[in-house]
Write an enzyme that holds these catalytic residues in place. Structure first.
Site, PDB file in Angstrom:
ATOM      1  N   HIS A 102       0.840  -1.198   0.000  1.00  0.00           N
ATOM      2  CA  HIS A 102       0.000   0.000   0.000  1.00  0.00           C
ATOM      3  C   HIS A 102       0.874   1.247   0.000  1.00  0.00           C
ATOM      4  CE1 HIS A 102       0.638  -1.325   4.166  1.00  0.00           C
ATOM      5  NE2 HIS A 102       0.653  -0.050   4.510  1.00  0.00           N
ATOM      6  N   HIS A 104       0.816   5.129   1.142  1.00  0.00           N
ATOM      7  CA  HIS A 104       0.151   6.169   1.922  1.00  0.00           C
ATOM      8  C   HIS A 104       0.225   7.486   1.144  1.00  0.00           C
ATOM      9  CE1 HIS A 104       0.213   4.020   5.919  1.00  0.00           C
ATOM     10  NE2 HIS A 104       1.211   3.366   5.338  1.00  0.00           N
TER      11      HIS A 104
HETATM   12  P1  AMP Z   1       1.513   0.257   7.514  1.00  0.00           P
HETATM   13  O1  AMP Z   1       2.070   0.501   8.879  1.00  0.00           O
HETATM   14  O2  AMP Z   1       2.251   0.992   6.441  1.00  0.00           O
HETATM   15  O3  AMP Z   1       1.358  -1.233   7.221  1.00  0.00           O
HETATM   16  O4  AMP Z   1       0.096   0.921   7.530  1.00  0.00           O
HETATM   17  C1  AMP Z   1      -1.113   0.241   7.622  1.00  0.00           C
HETATM   18  C2  AMP Z   1      -2.182   1.307   7.642  1.00  0.00           C
HETATM   19  O5  AMP Z   1      -3.425   0.680   7.407  1.00  0.00           O
HETATM   20  C3  AMP Z   1      -2.280   2.039   8.974  1.00  0.00           C
HETATM   21  O6  AMP Z   1      -2.101   3.432   8.740  1.00  0.00           O
HETATM   22  C4  AMP Z   1      -3.692   1.718   9.450  1.00  0.00           C
HETATM   23  O7  AMP Z   1      -4.328   2.807  10.074  1.00  0.00           O
HETATM   24  C5  AMP Z   1      -4.395   1.336   8.165  1.00  0.00           C
HETATM   25  N1  AMP Z   1      -5.493   0.398   8.305  1.00  0.00           N
HETATM   26  C6  AMP Z   1      -5.482  -0.778   8.956  1.00  0.00           C
HETATM   27  N2  AMP Z   1      -6.676  -1.386   8.858  1.00  0.00           N
HETATM   28  C7  AMP Z   1      -7.461  -0.570   8.108  1.00  0.00           C
HETATM   29  C8  AMP Z   1      -8.814  -0.643   7.641  1.00  0.00           C
HETATM   30  N3  AMP Z   1      -9.604  -1.684   7.919  1.00  0.00           N
HETATM   31  N4  AMP Z   1      -9.288   0.377   6.893  1.00  0.00           N
HETATM   32  C9  AMP Z   1      -8.497   1.436   6.605  1.00  0.00           C
HETATM   33  N5  AMP Z   1      -7.228   1.555   7.006  1.00  0.00           N
HETATM   34  C10 AMP Z   1      -6.708   0.574   7.748  1.00  0.00           C
END
Ligand code: AMP
Ligand code: ZN
Length: 141
Positions: A102, A104
């Site tokens: 993903h 950001h």
């Molecule tokens: P990372 O630390 O780069 O893996 O970021 C994962 C991101 O996914 C975090 O910023 C979380 O807030 C976000 N996240 C986790 N679960 C969900 C969800 N169900 N819907 C939207 N965002 C999510």
């Protein structure tokens, strides 16, 4: 499209768990992060399960590259941002919590204090050349 049954982002793609989707194409989905660093913090993902950038098929990366600028523009306009960070945490060491690639998109406002620290180092004499040489040898194009 490959998916992983225990992946939260694959479930969002499938519509099995809810998300505030803001853009969807054949190969890309963008939705709002539920734990935003700033308002309208967005996640852009391939509709293909892979953990890392270097495991993602080129066609999905191309679709992400095509849609990112448009998504970023819409996000910036919505919160009247002064800038934004695009970043992908890859691997636990880099802060990756969700094992589905993903990107950001984090809207930034002047003086918002996010990412205050950027702990830049210096190379020792000659080191930068040595590292660059090694990387060139490791490039597999
Ligand atoms: P990372 O630390 O780069 O893996 O970021 C994962 C991101 O996914 C975090 O910023 C979380 O807030 C976000 N996240 C986790 N679960 C969900 C969800 N169900 N819907 C939207 N965002 C999510
Ligand atoms: Zn997945």
């Amino acid at each position: 499209v490959a998916e992983s049954s225990d992946c939260i982002f694959c479930k969002i793609i499938q519509g099995d768990i809810p998300a505030e989707k803001i853009y969807e194409g054949d190969q890309v989905l963008a939705f709002l992060d539920v734990g935003p660093l700033s308002d309208c913090h967005t996640l852009v993902i391939p509709k293909f399960h892979c953990a890392r950038l270097d495991q993602c098929p080129a066609e999905f990366l191309a679709a992400i590259a095509k849609s990112l600028p448009m998504i970023a523009s819409a996000v910036v306009e919505t919160v009247d941002a002064d800038g934004y960070n695009v970043l992908s945490n890859t691997g636990r060491a880099a802060g990756q919590l969700v094992g589905h690639l993903h990107f950001h998109v984090i809207p930034r406002h002047t003086g918002d204090g996010l990412f205050k620290s950027w702990p830049a180092n210096k190379y020792k004499e000659g080191e930068i050349k040595q590292f660059a040489k090694k990387i060139r040898q490791n490039i597999q194009s």
